[in-house]
Scaffold this motif. Structure first.
Motif, PDB file in Angstrom:
ATOM      1  N   GLU A  36       8.167  17.580 121.872  1.00  0.00           N
ATOM      2  CA  GLU A  36       8.062  16.562 122.925  1.00  0.00           C
ATOM      3  C   GLU A  36       7.950  15.129 122.405  1.00  0.00           C
ATOM      4  O   GLU A  36       8.493  14.196 122.992  1.00  0.00           O
ATOM      5  CB  GLU A  36       6.856  16.881 123.809  1.00  0.00           C
ATOM      6  CG  GLU A  36       6.755  16.025 125.037  1.00  0.00           C
ATOM      7  CD  GLU A  36       5.591  16.436 125.913  1.00  0.00           C
ATOM      8  OE1 GLU A  36       4.829  15.542 126.325  1.00  0.00           O
ATOM      9  OE2 GLU A  36       5.441  17.649 126.177  1.00  0.00           O
ATOM     10  N   GLU A  37       7.259  14.932 121.315  1.00  0.00           N
ATOM     11  CA  GLU A  37       7.041  13.576 120.788  1.00  0.00           C
ATOM     12  C   GLU A  37       8.044  13.171 119.704  1.00  0.00           C
ATOM     13  O   GLU A  37       7.971  12.065 119.176  1.00  0.00           O
ATOM     14  CB  GLU A  37       5.615  13.451 120.234  1.00  0.00           C
ATOM     15  CG  GLU A  37       4.537  13.630 121.287  1.00  0.00           C
ATOM     16  CD  GLU A  37       4.550  12.547 122.357  1.00  0.00           C
ATOM     17  OE1 GLU A  37       4.700  11.355 122.007  1.00  0.00           O
ATOM     18  OE2 GLU A  37       4.441  12.902 123.540  1.00  0.00           O
ATOM     19  N   TRP A  43      18.548   8.611 119.649  1.00  0.00           N
ATOM     20  CA  TRP A  43      17.593   7.511 119.521  1.00  0.00           C
ATOM     21  C   TRP A  43      17.574   6.988 118.084  1.00  0.00           C
ATOM     22  O   TRP A  43      17.592   5.779 117.884  1.00  0.00           O
ATOM     23  CB  TRP A  43      16.174   7.945 119.923  1.00  0.00           C
ATOM     24  CG  TRP A  43      15.231   6.780 119.917  1.00  0.00           C
ATOM     25  CD1 TRP A  43      14.971   5.932 120.945  1.00  0.00           C
ATOM     26  CD2 TRP A  43      14.457   6.316 118.804  1.00  0.00           C
ATOM     27  NE1 TRP A  43      14.080   4.955 120.550  1.00  0.00           N
ATOM     28  CE2 TRP A  43      13.750   5.172 119.236  1.00  0.00           C
ATOM     29  CE3 TRP A  43      14.287   6.736 117.493  1.00  0.00           C
ATOM     30  CZ2 TRP A  43      12.881   4.458 118.396  1.00  0.00           C
ATOM     31  CZ3 TRP A  43      13.434   6.022 116.657  1.00  0.00           C
ATOM     32  CH2 TRP A  43      12.738   4.901 117.116  1.00  0.00           C
ATOM     33  N   HIS A  88       8.456   2.539 120.519  1.00  0.00           N
ATOM     34  CA  HIS A  88       8.818   3.235 121.739  1.00  0.00           C
ATOM     35  C   HIS A  88       7.886   4.405 122.045  1.00  0.00           C
ATOM     36  O   HIS A  88       7.441   5.118 121.140  1.00  0.00           O
ATOM     37  CB  HIS A  88      10.247   3.768 121.649  1.00  0.00           C
ATOM     38  CG  HIS A  88      11.264   2.829 122.201  1.00  0.00           C
ATOM     39  ND1 HIS A  88      12.563   3.185 122.391  1.00  0.00           N
ATOM     40  CD2 HIS A  88      11.175   1.551 122.622  1.00  0.00           C
ATOM     41  CE1 HIS A  88      13.241   2.174 122.886  1.00  0.00           C
ATOM     42  NE2 HIS A  88      12.407   1.158 123.028  1.00  0.00           N
ATOM     43  N   THR A  89       7.650   4.599 123.326  1.00  0.00           N
ATOM     44  CA  THR A  89       6.915   5.762 123.809  1.00  0.00           C
ATOM     45  C   THR A  89       7.869   6.959 123.840  1.00  0.00           C
ATOM     46  O   THR A  89       9.094   6.799 123.725  1.00  0.00           O
ATOM     47  CB  THR A  89       6.393   5.521 125.233  1.00  0.00           C
ATOM     48  OG1 THR A  89       7.530   5.385 126.116  1.00  0.00           O
ATOM     49  CG2 THR A  89       5.504   4.286 125.312  1.00  0.00           C
ATOM     50  N   SER A  90       7.313   8.122 124.052  1.00  0.00           N
ATOM     51  CA  SER A  90       8.121   9.327 124.168  1.00  0.00           C
ATOM     52  C   SER A  90       9.127   9.201 125.320  1.00  0.00           C
ATOM     53  O   SER A  90      10.281   9.620 125.199  1.00  0.00           O
ATOM     54  CB  SER A  90       7.222  10.547 124.390  1.00  0.00           C
ATOM     55  OG  SER A  90       7.995  11.716 124.475  1.00  0.00           O
ATOM     56  N   GLU A  91       8.706   8.600 126.417  1.00  0.00           N
ATOM     57  CA  GLU A  91       9.585   8.420 127.574  1.00  0.00           C
ATOM     58  C   GLU A  91      10.742   7.475 127.244  1.00  0.00           C
ATOM     59  O   GLU A  91      11.873   7.685 127.666  1.00  0.00           O
ATOM     60  CB  GLU A  91       8.804   7.894 128.775  1.00  0.00           C
ATOM     61  CG  GLU A  91       7.804   8.870 129.351  1.00  0.00           C
ATOM     62  CD  GLU A  91       6.515   8.996 128.519  1.00  0.00           C
ATOM     63  OE1 GLU A  91       6.144   8.044 127.786  1.00  0.00           O
ATOM     64  OE2 GLU A  91       5.888  10.072 128.586  1.00  0.00           O
ATOM     65  N   GLN A  92      10.449   6.421 126.500  1.00  0.00           N
ATOM     66  CA  GLN A  92      11.511   5.488 126.113  1.00  0.00           C
ATOM     67  C   GLN A  92      12.495   6.151 125.155  1.00  0.00           C
ATOM     68  O   GLN A  92      13.707   5.931 125.258  1.00  0.00           O
ATOM     69  CB  GLN A  92      10.914   4.221 125.491  1.00  0.00           C
ATOM     70  CG  GLN A  92      10.213   3.338 126.510  1.00  0.00           C
ATOM     71  CD  GLN A  92       9.431   2.229 125.841  1.00  0.00           C
ATOM     72  OE1 GLN A  92       8.655   2.458 124.908  1.00  0.00           O
ATOM     73  NE2 GLN A  92       9.642   1.008 126.311  1.00  0.00           N
ATOM     74  N   ALA A  94      13.241   9.277 125.114  1.00  0.00           N
ATOM     75  CA  ALA A  94      14.035  10.184 125.955  1.00  0.00           C
ATOM     76  C   ALA A  94      15.088   9.438 126.771  1.00  0.00           C
ATOM     77  O   ALA A  94      16.114  10.017 127.137  1.00  0.00           O
ATOM     78  CB  ALA A  94      13.116  10.978 126.872  1.00  0.00           C
ATOM     79  N   SER A  95      14.861   8.171 127.043  1.00  0.00           N
ATOM     80  CA  SER A  95      15.805   7.402 127.868  1.00  0.00           C
ATOM     81  C   SER A  95      17.065   6.997 127.105  1.00  0.00           C
ATOM     82  O   SER A  95      18.050   6.586 127.720  1.00  0.00           O
ATOM     83  CB  SER A  95      15.129   6.148 128.430  1.00  0.00           C
ATOM     84  OG  SER A  95      14.980   5.149 127.444  1.00  0.00           O
TER      85      SER A  95
END
Length: 170
Positions: A36-37, A43, A88-92, A94-95
């Motif tokens: 997940e991380e 990326w 970057h966060t994990s969400e970023q 993933a984007s």
């Protein structure tokens, strides 16, 4: 061999490794994250190219290829145009989604600018201070070597993830 020749060779090796890592991958493989991380291949390649674009453009004194070449519009990421991925966060992470062709197109455009620039670098220019925010201040030579080192680490990480993906999705 001159310093310019050495820089051209080093950045060329980055480009070759990027192509070898990304070639033939679909979006599922490019966005795969072993956990997940973790970062994805997409990326990592986007980020290493953004950092090279940012740093080399700053040295040259030109607008980044990301914006001047229309790559920000092609990628359509939910990020600010100046974003290079740092912190970057994990969400970023993933984007960041892109087709292999888009990732390689952007990387090749940045590589072309980098290669054009480093081919013309003369020895005395390498000592020019390009960033006074550090102690000691950063020279052009140190900045370029830093970009190469960062790029090679990230493309190595992406190649490792590709290997994991191919072994677990065969």
């Amino acid at each position: 061999m001159t310093s310019a020749d050495l820089l051209v060779d080093a950045f060329g090796r980055v480009r070759e490794s990027v192509h070898a890592t990304v070639k033939g991958l679909d979006t599922a493989a490019l966005t795969y994250r072993p956990e997940e991380e973790a970062n994805s291949i997409a990326w990592l390649i986007w980020h290493l190219t953004r950092v090279q674009d940012d740093h080399v453009s700053e040295i040259i004194g030109t607008e980044q290829i990301w914006t001047s070449g229309g790559w920000a519009e092609r990628f359509r990421l939910p990020l600010e145009p100046y974003d290079t991925g740092y912190g970057h966060t994990s969400e970023q992470v993933a984007s960041v989604k892109a087709e292999a062709e888009t990732l390689l197109g952007y990387h090749d455009a940045v590589h072309a600018q980098t290669e054009d620039f480093v081919q013309s670098v003369k020895e005395p220019e390498l000592a020019r201070i390009v960033d006074e925010n550090w102690d000691p201040p950063v020279t052009m030579a140190v900045r370029l070597v830093s970009v190469i080192e960062d790029d090679l680490q990230h493309v190595g990480q992406a190649a490792y993830i590709r290997g994991i993906y191919e072994r677990t999705h065969a």
